[in-house]
Design a protein around this motif. Structure first.
Motif, PDB file in Angstrom:
ATOM      1  N   SER A   1       0.929  -1.107   0.087  1.00  0.00           N
ATOM      2  CA  SER A   1      -0.057   0.209  -0.348  1.00  0.00           C
ATOM      3  C   SER A   1       0.734   1.705   0.399  1.00  0.00           C
ATOM      4  O   SER A   1       0.243   1.916  -0.534  1.00  0.00           O
ATOM      5  CB  SER A   1      -0.942  -0.038   1.173  1.00  0.00           C
TER       6      SER A   1
ATOM      7  N   ALA B   1      -7.293  -4.054  -1.782  1.00  0.00           N
ATOM      8  CA  ALA B   1      -9.106  -3.152  -1.889  1.00  0.00           C
ATOM      9  C   ALA B   1      -9.435  -2.637  -0.360  1.00  0.00           C
ATOM     10  O   ALA B   1      -9.998  -1.500  -1.003  1.00  0.00           O
ATOM     11  CB  ALA B   1      -9.295  -4.434  -2.269  1.00  0.00           C
ATOM     12  N   GLY B   2      -9.240  -3.836   0.836  1.00  0.00           N
ATOM     13  CA  GLY B   2      -9.521  -2.860   1.869  1.00  0.00           C
ATOM     14  C   GLY B   2      -9.406  -1.509   2.248  1.00  0.00           C
ATOM     15  O   GLY B   2      -9.611  -0.269   2.837  1.00  0.00           O
TER      16      GLY B   2
ATOM     17  N   THR C   1      -7.410   0.329  -0.439  1.00  0.00           N
ATOM     18  CA  THR C   1      -7.698   1.521  -0.655  1.00  0.00           C
ATOM     19  C   THR C   1      -8.778   2.213  -0.377  1.00  0.00           C
ATOM     20  O   THR C   1      -9.087   3.694  -0.683  1.00  0.00           O
ATOM     21  CB  THR C   1      -8.077   1.888  -1.980  1.00  0.00           C
ATOM     22  N   SER C   2      -9.916   1.281  -0.120  1.00  0.00           N
ATOM     23  CA  SER C   2     -11.554   1.924   0.630  1.00  0.00           C
ATOM     24  C   SER C   2     -11.476   2.484   2.476  1.00  0.00           C
ATOM     25  O   SER C   2     -12.417   3.160   2.119  1.00  0.00           O
ATOM     26  CB  SER C   2     -12.248   0.934   0.349  1.00  0.00           C
ATOM     27  N   LEU C   3     -10.409   2.791   2.656  1.00  0.00           N
ATOM     28  CA  LEU C   3     -10.571   3.323   3.792  1.00  0.00           C
ATOM     29  C   LEU C   3     -11.041   4.211   3.875  1.00  0.00           C
ATOM     30  O   LEU C   3      -9.608   5.100   3.757  1.00  0.00           O
ATOM     31  CB  LEU C   3      -9.463   3.007   5.045  1.00  0.00           C
ATOM     32  N   PRO C   4     -11.296   5.565   4.387  1.00  0.00           N
ATOM     33  CA  PRO C   4     -11.558   6.846   4.807  1.00  0.00           C
ATOM     34  C   PRO C   4     -10.559   7.424   5.073  1.00  0.00           C
ATOM     35  O   PRO C   4      -9.663   7.156   5.769  1.00  0.00           O
ATOM     36  CB  PRO C   4     -12.274   6.911   5.765  1.00  0.00           C
ATOM     37  N   ARG C   5      -9.829   8.309   4.507  1.00  0.00           N
ATOM     38  CA  ARG C   5      -8.432   8.748   5.024  1.00  0.00           C
ATOM     39  C   ARG C   5      -8.506   9.892   6.669  1.00  0.00           C
ATOM     40  O   ARG C   5      -7.210  10.041   7.239  1.00  0.00           O
ATOM     41  CB  ARG C   5      -7.667   9.672   4.007  1.00  0.00           C
TER      42      ARG C   5
ATOM     43  N   ILE D   1     -13.729  -6.361   7.329  1.00  0.00           N
ATOM     44  CA  ILE D   1     -13.084  -6.561   6.129  1.00  0.00           C
ATOM     45  C   ILE D   1     -12.355  -8.184   6.345  1.00  0.00           C
ATOM     46  O   ILE D   1     -11.839  -9.737   5.046  1.00  0.00           O
ATOM     47  CB  ILE D   1     -11.623  -5.988   4.907  1.00  0.00           C
TER      48      ILE D   1
END
Length: 292
Positions: A93, A174-175, A177-181, A209
């Motif tokens: 990541s 995939a999980g 990249t979908s997390l809130p920053r 996830i």
């Protein structure tokens, strides 16, 4: 019923018919067959025995041995895959040179058929030919999965880890990249280090996830057959005779279709129970995450 609904059911009916023949009818037939003694080489023919097949199953030491080996294989394999997959996903990541090439190479095992995986590992582990036995021999370690039960078991574990860890990595990526920053940026502003950010922010957000990936891998690993059969055929002895291999051997070698059907029904029931437990765990974890 309106015309639009009738048209929808008309489009859906071919799929329902195929599903009935492929899924529902075989299940009902296996459930029916599990209540009978049925061996094509027996002069008795088909004899109704009720739940005696299931009673016999619970007292069958060979089945219990295969089931325990299968469950041990699931626990060890999934534990290694989840841990290793999450660690590599966290590494991938981050931005670094060659990340795209590494991701592409990593997915190659997923494109290979299970039988091809098993055949490849036969060459890799063959004594006096394969690189594994050669390099272990240089270290003074005798390696032969046709003789050592422990080596055979861990070789099947490593083979499955090599084959399916890329799937776990991709799912975790995939999980991630979908997390809130925002929570991670807030943690960095508050002075949290990488480990603290992962422990208190990333991991709690990743729990749904994580449980989903565990759910998928447990179901897949529990029914493993092709790779192990190609590599060891369940040997040496019964060291890698997992429950799926035991079932196939029982039906094909001894032609005990009724008893084999009862075994299939029991394994389906066990799978449904595990799915139910994991689905409840997923639901509870999601509620906890959203509550936080």
């Amino acid at each position: 019923m309106h015309g639009t609904e009738l048209k929808g059911w008309g489009f859906l009916s071919p799929t329902l018919v195929v599903l009935g023949f492929v899924g529902i009818f075989p299940f009902v037939y296996v459930l029916y067959l599990s209540l009978f003694y049925y061996n094509i080489f027996s002069l008795r023919g088909i004899v109704y025995v009720g739940i005696n097949n299931f009673r016999k199953l619970m007292n069958d030491p060979k089945f219990m041995s295969a089931l325990s080996k299968g469950l041990l294989f699931v626990v060890v394999t999934c534990g290694v895959e989840i841990t290793l997959g999450l660690a590599i996903a966290l590494l991938l990541s981050k931005k670094f040179v060659g990340r795209g090439v590494l991701r592409t190479i990593m997915t190659l095992p997923l494109a290979m058929a299970p039988v091809a995986i098993g055949s490849m590992w036969i060459v890799i582990t063959r004594p006096a030919v394969g690189p594994v036995s050669y390099w272990l021999g240089k270290l003074g370690i005798s390696y032969d999965i046709s003789e050592s039960a422990l080596q055979a078991f861990f070789t099947t574990v490593i083979m499955d880890v090599w084959h399916w860890t890329p799937f776990v990595i991709l799912a975790f990526l995939a999980g991630l990249t979908s997390l809130p920053r925002e929570p991670m940026e807030a943690a960095r502003v508050d002075g949290a280090g990488p480990w603290q950010t992962f422990r208190h922010v990333i991991f709690p957000l990743m729990r749904p996830i994580l449980v989903t990936i565990v759910f998928i891998r447990i179901m897949d690993t529990f029914r493993i057959y092709d790779e192990v059969w190609a590599l060891t055929s369940g040997g040496p002895g019964t060291a890698t005779k997992y429950v799926s291999i035991h079932l196939v051997r029982l039906v094909l070698a001894r032609q005990e279709y009724g008893y084999g059907a009862s075994m299939s029904v029991f394994l389906l029931y066990l799978t449904i129970v595990m799915c139910w437990v994991l689905m409840n765990l997923i639901t509870r974890v999601k509620k906890e995450v959203y509550a936080e």
